[in-house]
Design an enzyme around this catalytic site. Structure first.
Site, PDB file in Angstrom:
ATOM      1  CB  SER A   1      -8.342   0.956   6.049  1.00 48.08           C
ATOM      2  OG  SER A   1      -9.120   2.393   6.061  1.00 48.08           O
TER       3      SER A   1
ATOM      4  CE  LYS B   1      -3.823   2.299   2.698  1.00 52.55           C
ATOM      5  NZ  LYS B   1      -4.302   2.366   3.945  1.00 52.55           N
TER       6      LYS B   1
ATOM      7  CB  SER C   1      -7.683   3.567   3.085  1.00 52.02           C
ATOM      8  OG  SER C   1      -7.108   3.046   4.432  1.00 52.02           O
TER       9      SER C   1
END
Lengths: 95, 491
Positions: B175, B76, B151
């Site tokens: 997330s 990420k 997210s």
């Protein structure tokens, strides 16, 4: 809770974020929605409850006071928008 | 090879039936072809990946490989990677090249994993749909008109579309788990403090937790084995003996591997807010767990309904402080035109941050400001304690808590963007694990009528990773939802 545009602009100033007059109403409306949701929490009786600031009961560890990192200024300043002679440049603050 | 799990790839690599270079090339080509549709990757590092793959092949040949050596990975884009752009999905960090690796990036590199690239995310990890990325939303591989969740949406979509077998994420309020549910993959959020936060771009420091995405629970355990560990550079890193998170998974436990397990069903998770298809799938999953030997017990978490307001005081408060560092001086975006220093700060931050990030900074600034601190921040910390006490009480009568990960399946792009609070409700079942610092995993457990995946959340007490991984793994041994590949990305 009712938020005014002035309340929003005061927080924006503290947060160093410019909010234009054109944006202000929309920002205020959406913030008011968020605070309406938050207000529900205030009905909970928390008399005598110790605040929980952390997930684990952490006690901050101490370490020996010695140098652990070398000078990496040049590496770090590669990401800076403006540098000169190893210094970060900002607009003039003293006349 | 494309649809193989980390564990399967590892066996093929170690047996020299497959080379890491060959595998990396195949996946890099796949990313090139699929990413224009999905927008899951923000940076692809072909040269770096091939060099790492070559080194991995050498290491395997030399006989000193780990179970992860040569297996491709994506991070990420909130996880700092030395020499590679780390944007956080923000204009503010569009050109930021991290000077050092995050702890978890180092750990997975040391294990020999091959980093293919960095994945898209909601800006500064704030969001539940990935629509807050400066670089555009991630599309859901099951239906590209839908969101992938957030997210960590890029990591979830990349694993779902079989562009990479595993990826990292961070979970501050859901997330990892929510995008895992919406994209149909496994997402593990470990106990707070097990994986160092060193080198994550901070959002809410008392809640941020690095974790892993995989096709299978076993893969998540393999990654956690490498990611976990004490780190003196994170003062909240927990110093405890290393654990093998795979230890319960390999045992042959017979037909009733979950015999003796007590599953807590909180009445608060089974209310009217959950879509009927999801409620049915969760019911079926609980029946499957019972067939494996588990029993169920009703539990109550009376204060969990306040998770959302508590979270939306604490996380913005911490974010407003953490994000003060983006001032256009030391790194990141700086406005082109300004009058003086104050004006430079304000214009830089107005331009560099998107609407949701600014909103949360404003909420955080407000609740911490003079005269409001006790009413909001202190109050939220007190209610946080009550929520944690609810879970402690519940775990006296059950071992794990099971329920839906998210009240809905993937929604359409744009459906929730005008109403922040509606968007926040996506995390109603995930936030409590962050507030309490406890582990949880989301695994696929079915599809709704539209063919969109449904996630099952299994929560455990602090440091109960091995147990929740075992429960989830036994479920996957009995079902095959996790083996389904989105039709558009079936190789």
């Amino acid at each position: 809770m009712a938020l005014s545009v002035d309340d929003v602009q005061r927080a924006a100033h503290l947060a160093r974020i410019e909010i234009t007059a054109a944006e202000a109403d929309d920002v205020r409306n959406k913030l008011e929605g968020v605070f309406r949701m938050i207000e529900r929490m205030r009905a909970v009786d928390t008399t005598g409850i110790v605040p929980m600031s952390h997930a684990q009961d952490v006690s901050l560890p101490l370490r020996e006071d010695r140098v652990t990192e070398g000078d990496q200024r040049a590496l770090y300043q590669q990401n800076a928008p403006a540098v000169e002679n190893g210094l970060y440049l900002v607009p003039k603050v003293i006349e | 090879m494309i649809t193989a799990s980390v564990a399967e790839l590892s066996r093929a690599l170690l047996a020299r039936r497959l080379s890491s270079v060959e595998l990396a090339k195949a996946l890099l080509d796949r990313i090139d072809a699929a990413n224009p549709m999905l927008n899951a990757f923000l940076t692809v590092d072909r040269d770096g990946a091939l060099a790492q793959a070559k080194a991995a092949d050498t290491r395997i040949a030399a006989g000193n490989a780990s179970p992860l050596t040569g297996v491709p990975l994506a991070h990420k884009d909130v996880i700092m990677t030395a020499g590679l752009r780390t944007t956080c999905g923000s204009r503010m960090l569009e050109n930021f090249v991290a000077p050092y690796n995050a702890f978890v990036a180092d750990r997975l590199a040391d294990a020999g994993m091959v980093l293919l690239g960095k994945t898209n995310m909601d800006e500064f990890a704030m969001g539940s749909s990935n629509e807050n990325s400066y670089f555009g939303p991630v599309k859901n591989p099951w239906d590209q008109t839908c969101v992938a969740g957030g997210s960590s949406g890029g990591s979830a979509a990349a694993v779902a579309a079989r562009l990479v077998p595993a990826a990292t994420g961070t979970d501050t309020g859901g997330s990892i788990r929510q995008p895992a549910a919406l994209s149909g993959v496994c997402g593990l959020k470990p106990t707070y403090g097990i994986c160092s936060r060193y080198g994550l771009v901070a959002f809410a420091s008392s809640l941020d937790t690095p974790g892993a995405f995989g096709q299978t629970v076993e893969d998540c355990a393999l990654l956690l084995n490498a990611m976990a560990g004490h780190d003196a550079r994170d003062s909240t890193s927990v110093d405890r003996p290393a654990e093998d998170y795979m230890r319960l998974l390999a045992a042959d436990a017979g037909a009733k591997p979950l015999a003796g397990l007590r599953i807590g069903l909180p009445r608060e998770y089974y209310g009217s807010g959950v879509e009927p298809d999801i409620a049915n799938a969760i019911g079926a999953a609980i029946d499957a767990l019972k067939l494996l030997g588990a029993t169920t017990v009703d539990v109550s978490l009376p204060n969990v309904e306040y998770s959302l307001p508590v979270y939306y005081v604490i996380s913005p408060a911490e974010a407003s402080s953490n994000l003060a560092r983006f001032d256009g001086v030391r790194y990141g975006h700086r406005a082109a035109k300004y009058d003086d220093l104050m004006d430079m700060y304000k214009k830089t931050r107005a331009e560099g941050f998107g609407a949701e990030v600014k909103r949360r900074i404003l909420v955080g600034t407000y609740v911490l400001s003079h005269g409001y601190y006790d009413a909001y921040y202190l109050k939220a910390q007190q209610v946080r304690r009550l929520i944690a006490d609810d879970f402690t009480r519940a775990y006296q009568s059950c071992d794990v808590i099971v329920g839906p990960t998210s009240p809905t399946t993937a929604f359409c792009m744009g459906d929730n963007t005008d109403d922040p609070v509606k968007m926040y409700l996506n995390d109603i079942f995930t936030i409590a694990s962050n507030l309490t610092g406890t582990p949880a995993i989301s695994i696929p457990c079915g599809f709704d009528g539209k063919g969109l995946p449904i996630g099952l959340q299994i929560q455990g007490a602090a440091f109960a990773e091995a147990q929740i991984l075992n429960v989830a793994h036994r479920y996957q041994q009995a079902t095959d939802w996790h083996r389904r590949v989105p039709p558009d990305f079936s190789p």
